[in-house]
Design an enzyme around this catalytic site. Structure first.
Site, short mmCIF file in Angstrom:
data_model
loop_
_atom_site.label_atom_id
_atom_site.label_comp_id
_atom_site.label_asym_id
_atom_site.label_seq_id
_atom_site.Cartn_x
_atom_site.Cartn_y
_atom_site.Cartn_z
N CYS A 56 0.77 -1.12 -0.01
CA CYS A 56 -0.20 -0.05 0.04
C CYS A 56 0.82 1.35 -0.15
O CYS A 56 1.94 1.65 0.67
CB CYS A 56 -0.91 0.24 1.21
SG CYS A 56 -2.07 1.37 1.27
N CYS A 60 0.68 4.94 7.01
CA CYS A 60 -0.06 4.60 8.21
C CYS A 60 0.74 4.08 9.17
O CYS A 60 1.32 2.85 9.02
CB CYS A 60 -1.47 4.04 8.03
SG CYS A 60 -2.60 4.57 6.76
N CYS A 63 0.51 0.32 10.40
CA CYS A 63 0.14 -0.79 9.51
C CYS A 63 1.11 -1.88 8.88
O CYS A 63 2.23 -1.33 8.18
CB CYS A 63 -0.57 -0.05 8.25
SG CYS A 63 -1.66 -1.55 7.35
N CYS A 100 -16.38 -9.07 6.44
CA CYS A 100 -15.73 -7.81 6.07
C CYS A 100 -14.46 -8.19 5.24
O CYS A 100 -13.37 -8.71 5.68
CB CYS A 100 -15.33 -7.02 7.08
SG CYS A 100 -14.60 -5.53 7.00
N CYS A 131 -19.34 -6.13 4.26
CA CYS A 131 -18.64 -4.99 4.56
C CYS A 131 -17.36 -5.11 4.01
O CYS A 131 -16.72 -6.01 3.64
CB CYS A 131 -18.20 -4.70 6.04
SG CYS A 131 -17.37 -3.57 6.56
N CYS A 191 -19.16 1.96 9.17
CA CYS A 191 -18.31 1.34 10.29
C CYS A 191 -17.17 2.16 10.43
O CYS A 191 -16.11 2.33 9.41
CB CYS A 191 -17.90 -0.05 10.08
SG CYS A 191 -16.84 -0.76 10.99
N ARG A 263 -17.63 -2.24 18.78
CA ARG A 263 -16.84 -3.60 18.82
C ARG A 263 -15.46 -3.34 19.35
O ARG A 263 -14.66 -2.64 19.06
CB ARG A 263 -16.77 -3.86 17.22
CG ARG A 263 -15.98 -5.11 16.89
CD ARG A 263 -15.57 -5.50 15.44
NE ARG A 263 -16.72 -5.32 14.86
CZ ARG A 263 -17.25 -4.68 13.60
NH1 ARG A 263 -16.00 -4.01 13.11
NH2 ARG A 263 -18.28 -4.52 13.00
#
Ligand code: SAM
Ligand code: DTB
Ligand code: SF4
Length: 333
Positions: A56, A60, A63, A100, A131, A191, A263
């Site tokens: 990616c 971040c 991550c 998801c 999701c 979400c 959650r």
């Protein structure tokens, strides 16, 4: 005021007062709200699948999938449809009610929309809620995904607007809010949550909850993740945040988002059964099941069964979910 409609005018001082109460008073208030709004005490179970892992371009700091850091995770191609359907069937057999699908993308490319739409339709046909979390959206994409059967779009705000640039430099908080608005306009449920334990202060955790509370309607799901430290990332050596701080954040969310699923999300693998139980007793009513999250481990079936036996929560029914969501949408008008 447990029966009141969800509020969008919370002030930061009000949320601070909730969050910083003695823990027993905070949890008592959270459970009063939970009992009033979720009388059957249902526990929602989602299962994740990484449909496109690694490589990616975003940075971040938490991550495993960022190409900026050497985490030992290679970049893979988008999974074939048949493998996704197989994973969804296994998830359903394991008691999941929502599936998801996550992709290590900065943003969804138009060329990938038909492939992801086919996955959504196929998962929906298995009788699961759907999701996806695919990064930033362009105009029109959410509408196509909705038509394919998309129930939820996950896109986290992660932390307070003030702390966000410390963690991510390749996009802004405003970018995140823009994508959330696109998904909402297309009629997709949201979400949206964040991560605790990234070196932020309590004020940032409260700031995150305050930002989430301004979303109108509230996100139907609010995932609270404990950072899973990933070696090679800037946050790989972060000290673990205390479980009582997780419980405070969860209980505060339970009060501020009375009709949303809250959650207990990433981080359960590193917690004892008692620590997870504390977070559930603070008002969480949703977990990720299965032995993997996206790229890291999750407790899995046997340990989850032991946890659920210990707390005695029942799995949610789709009826309970529909009632909760209809109420949210009515309240938001
Ligand atoms: N690329 C998309 C995006 O960023 O929106 C979707 C996938 S991304 C991995 C989904 C979310 O997982 C992130 O927004 C973050 O909140 C959470 N996450 C990622 N790595 C994490 C970690 N190490 N610990 C806890 N949560 C994490
Ligand atoms: C969310 O809030 N947490 C999930 C899901 N939404 C996409 C992701 C957790 C990822 C944990 C680290 C990993 O497995 O890579
Ligand atoms: Fe990419 Fe999402 Fe990971 Fe950020 S959190 S590096 S956008 S996969």
């Amino acid at each position: 005021m447990p029966f009141d409609s969800p509020r969008h005018d919370w002030t930061k001082p009000e949320i601070t007062d909730l969050y910083t109460q003695p823990l027993d008073a905070l949890v008592a208030q959270a459970l009063e709200v939970k009992r009033a709004n979720w009388p059957d005490g249902a526990l929602q179970k989602s299962q994740l699948l990484s449909i496109k892992t690694g490589g990616c371009p975003e940075d971040c700091g938490y991550c495993s999938q960022s190409a900026h850091f050497d985490t030992g995770l290679g970049a893979e191609k988008l999974m074939p449809l048949a493998a996704v359907v197989e994973a969804a069937r296994r998830a359903k057999a394991n008691g999941a009610d929502r599936f998801c699908m996550g992709a290590g993308w900065r943003s969804l490319k138009d060329r990938d929309v038909p492939k992801v739409a086919a996955m959504i339709s196929a998962v929906k046909a298995e009788g699961l809620e759907t999701c996806v979390t695919l990064g930033m959206l362009e105009d029109g994409q959410a509408e196509t995904l909705k038509q394919a059967g998309l129930d939820y779009y996950n896109h986290n705000l992660d932390t307070s607007p003030e702390y966000y640039p410390t963690v991510v430099s390749t996009r802004t908080y405003a970018d995140r809010l823009e994508t959330l608005a696109k998904a909402r306009e297309a009629g997709v449920k949201l979400c949206v949550g964040g991560i605790l334990g990234m070196g932020e202060g309590r004020d940032d955790r409260i700031g995150l909850i305050h930002e989430l509370s301004k979303l109108t309607p509230h996100p139907e799901s609010v995932p609270i993740n404990m950072l899973v430290p990933i070696k090679g990332t800037p946050l790989g050596d972060s000290p673990a945040i205390s479980v009582t701080e997780m419980a405070r954040a969860i209980a505060t969310c339970r009060i501020v988002f009375p009709k949303s699923w809250v959650r207990l999300s990433a981080g359960r693998e590193g917690m004892s059964e008692g620590e997870q139980a504390l977070c559930l007793l603070a008002g969480a009513n949703s977990i990720f099941v299965g032995d993997r999250l996206l790229t890291t481990d999750n407790p899995g079936e046997d340990r989850d069964q032991a946890l659920l036996d210990a707390v005695g929560f029942e799995a949610s029914s789709h009826d309970a979910m529909e009632i909760a969501h209809k109420t949210t949408l009515i309240d938001a008008r």
